[in-house]
Design a protein around this motif. Structure first.
Motif, PDB file in Angstrom:
ATOM      1  N   THR A  41       0.826  -1.203   0.000  1.00  0.00           N
ATOM      2  CA  THR A  41       0.000   0.000   0.000  1.00  0.00           C
ATOM      3  C   THR A  41       0.862   1.256   0.000  1.00  0.00           C
ATOM      4  N   GLY A  42       1.915   1.258   0.805  1.00  0.00           N
ATOM      5  CA  GLY A  42       2.824   2.406   0.840  1.00  0.00           C
ATOM      6  C   GLY A  42       3.498   2.650  -0.498  1.00  0.00           C
ATOM      7  N   TRP A  43       3.970   1.582  -1.147  1.00  0.00           N
ATOM      8  CA  TRP A  43       4.591   1.732  -2.468  1.00  0.00           C
ATOM      9  C   TRP A  43       3.561   2.238  -3.481  1.00  0.00           C
ATOM     10  N   GLY A  44       2.340   1.767  -3.380  1.00  0.00           N
ATOM     11  CA  GLY A  44       1.291   2.239  -4.291  1.00  0.00           C
ATOM     12  C   GLY A  44       1.038   3.730  -4.133  1.00  0.00           C
ATOM     13  N   TYR A  76       1.738   6.487  -7.027  1.00  0.00           N
ATOM     14  CA  TYR A  76       0.605   7.306  -7.454  1.00  0.00           C
ATOM     15  C   TYR A  76       0.884   8.787  -7.172  1.00  0.00           C
ATOM     16  N   GLY A  77       1.473   9.084  -6.008  1.00  0.00           N
ATOM     17  CA  GLY A  77       1.818  10.469  -5.688  1.00  0.00           C
ATOM     18  C   GLY A  77       2.852  11.033  -6.654  1.00  0.00           C
ATOM     19  N   GLY A  78       3.847  10.222  -7.013  1.00  0.00           N
ATOM     20  CA  GLY A  78       4.847  10.668  -7.995  1.00  0.00           C
ATOM     21  C   GLY A  78       4.227  10.900  -9.354  1.00  0.00           C
ATOM     22  N   LEU A 107       2.307  14.093  -9.196  1.00  0.00           N
ATOM     23  CA  LEU A 107       3.214  15.229  -9.095  1.00  0.00           C
ATOM     24  C   LEU A 107       3.800  15.585 -10.459  1.00  0.00           C
ATOM     25  N   PHE A 108       4.229  14.585 -11.217  1.00  0.00           N
ATOM     26  CA  PHE A 108       4.888  14.851 -12.490  1.00  0.00           C
ATOM     27  C   PHE A 108       3.912  15.106 -13.633  1.00  0.00           C
ATOM     28  N   THR A 109       2.656  14.728 -13.492  1.00  0.00           N
ATOM     29  CA  THR A 109       1.676  14.980 -14.557  1.00  0.00           C
ATOM     30  C   THR A 109       0.734  16.120 -14.184  1.00  0.00           C
TER      31      THR A 109
END
Length: 100
Positions: A73-76, A80-82, A85-87
């Motif tokens: 869940t943390g990796w997800g 998703y946050g990255g 952030l980049f899009t």
């Protein structure tokens, strides 16, 4: 090969005990109960494992399946946050250009 032979001998002995006459005494009946061997229940060494919500600051004490769920869940959330952030802002620019 020796392990297979030993397993075959144990299986034959268990089969012989189970196919014994039904008039067994209670002491003999207790010996007919199948034992599960290594299917018993988890780690019996070290500190007891707990649910992650009972001790959220000690991942080493969490149950293995809870550690996996929290980690995935943390990796997800990180990916998703990255991604967000980049899009961020690319679709909004296209919409503003189309309106003007």
């Amino acid at each position: 090969m020796a392990a297979w032979t030993a397993a075959a001998v144990r299986q034959a002995a268990n089969l012989a005990r189970l196919s014994a006459p039904k008039s067994a005494s209670p002491a003999q009946a207790a010996s007919l109960v199948h034992r599960r061997g290594l299917a018993g229940g988890g780690d019996h060494h070290g500190p007891p494992k707990v649910n992650f919500w009972e001790d959220p600051l000690s991942p080493s004490r969490w149950k293995d399946e809870h550690f996996v769920i929290v980690s995935v869940t943390g990796w997800g959330f990180l990916f998703y946050g990255g991604y967000k952030l980049f899009t961020k802002g690319k679709k909004e620019d296209k919409k503003e250009e189309a309106v003007e």
